[in-house]
Design an enzyme around this catalytic site. Structure first.
Site, PDB file in Angstrom:
ATOM      1  N   LYS A  59       0.737  -1.324   0.146  1.00  0.00           N
ATOM      2  CA  LYS A  59      -0.161   0.002  -0.023  1.00  0.00           C
ATOM      3  C   LYS A  59       0.763   1.339   0.053  1.00  0.00           C
ATOM      4  CE  LYS A  59      -3.924  -2.270   2.465  1.00  0.00           C
ATOM      5  NZ  LYS A  59      -4.445  -2.520   3.507  1.00  0.00           N
ATOM      6  N   GLN A 103      -4.378  -1.425   9.885  1.00  0.00           N
ATOM      7  CA  GLN A 103      -4.279  -2.768   9.372  1.00  0.00           C
ATOM      8  C   GLN A 103      -4.860  -3.891   9.952  1.00  0.00           C
ATOM      9  OE1 GLN A 103      -3.449  -3.375   5.988  1.00  0.00           O
ATOM     10  NE2 GLN A 103      -3.896  -5.471   6.422  1.00  0.00           N
ATOM     11  N   ASP A 129     -10.890   3.116   4.598  1.00  0.00           N
ATOM     12  CA  ASP A 129     -11.560   1.671   4.496  1.00  0.00           C
ATOM     13  C   ASP A 129     -13.078   1.689   4.268  1.00  0.00           C
ATOM     14  OD1 ASP A 129      -9.547  -0.556   4.262  1.00  0.00           O
ATOM     15  OD2 ASP A 129      -9.019   0.092   6.428  1.00  0.00           O
TER      16      ASP A 129
END
Ligand code: GUN
Length: 316
Positions: A59, A103, A129
């Protein structure tokens, strides 16, 4: 020749992801000019789960490759939940951070509901997200600007590959908050008739084989076999399962397969949730790797740019 007799068209996620990233470049430059800094993503990685290390590295690398700023905060696996919360609160308050990604999974020691609590602590306008309850609600009501990355990536892939959804039967196998549920919602918004299947579904192959578009997000290698698939259907494989058992690789991919040769070199290979035999039945299929995976990261970067543009509009 029927659709079933020819091998499935391969939907190239890596190519679509490259198109998405290219389209972001001028937008990133515009944010940089207007804000005096690039769109910037804050990441929290707690613990040292090997999969998470790889995801976070990818990422950051891809973001930086496009000129997106990144700020990584790391915590040891032994860290308390409150430490993770403090990182999120600092990102929330920082005017130079546009997007926040925590994460998953968080270390087990942080408690059973740590993920839910940490996602709820993220400022919704920075929630790239799309996991905050406000953004989940917006997704359901079709007013969302930050939708979860993997399902949004699947939609981009289907659209750019010309797969029809309106009025079609779509079946999603898997009901996770990260993939299955938001995937079903996005397909519904495009007027597909959507069924969500899971471990308690009776006669799963029969239900799945009604699908014109079948999305597999179960996390079990080669779970979706030919009996699950209507000839000519589009099959999207969200699974990324690491196989470390040679016998399992041989039984799924076959003796003499490229995967088994790769296993013999590296000691592990990736398998999707879809059995390789499905390629002989489906009309179109996503490969693993190179299908959905690259799109997830592309959509994360897209959401980060989107969040930065939104902040600029508020400032104006
Ligand atoms: N872990 C596995 N997939 C994801 C994802 O999409 N977002 C976050 N934050 N963590 C993950």
């Amino acid at each position: 020749m029927s659709a079933a007799a020819s091998p499935a068209r391969v939907l190239d996620g890596a190519a679509v992801a490259a198109e998405i990233r290219d389209a972001l470049r001028p937008r990133i430059e515009a944010v940089r000019r207007a804000a005096g800094r690039p769109p910037t993503l804050g990441l929290l990685l707690a613990g040292s789960d090997p999969g998470s290390e790889v995801y976070v590295r990818n990422k950051m690398r891809q973001g930086e490759g496009l000129g997106i700023g990144t700020a990584l905060e790391r915590l040891p696996a032994s860290a308390a939940f409150e430490e993770a919360l403090r990182v999120v609160e600092a990102f929330n308050a920082d005017p130079d951070i546009d997007g926040i990604l925590v994460q998953s999974p968080l270390p087990a020691g942080m408690g059973d509901d740590a993920e839910r609590r940490i996602f709820e602590a993220i400022e919704p306008s920075k929630d790239v997200d799309g996991f905050h309850p406000e953004n989940v609600g917006r997704l359901v009501q079709q007013t969302s600007t930050l939708a979860p990355c993997t399902p949004s990536g699947v939609m981009e892939l289907l659209d750019r590959s010309g797969v029809a959804l309106n009025g079609r039967q779509a079946v999603v196998i898997g009901r996770s908050d990260i993939v299955g549920k938001p995937m079903a919602m996005l397909l519904l918004h495009r007027h597909a008739t959507v069924t969500i299947c899971h471990s308690r579904t009776v006669d799963l192959p029969r239900v799945a084989s009604q699908a014109d578009v079948l999305v597999a997000a179960v996390g079990r290698p080669a779970f979706v076999t030919v009996e699950f698939v209507k000839p000519g259907a589009t099959v999207v494989d969200v699974g990324t399962n690491t196989l470390t058992d040679r016998d399992q690789v041989a039984s799924i991919f076959g003796v003499g397969s490229k995967k088994l040769a790769a296993f013999d070199r590296r000691g592990r290979v990736l398998s999707g949730d879809v059995h390789p035999g499905v390629a002989g039945v489906a009309g179109a299929i996503t490969p693993v790797p190179g299908g959905v995976g690259p799109l997830t990261i592309a959509m994360l970067l897209s959401n980060t740019v989107q969040a930065a543009e939104q902040r600029l509009r508020w400032r104006a």
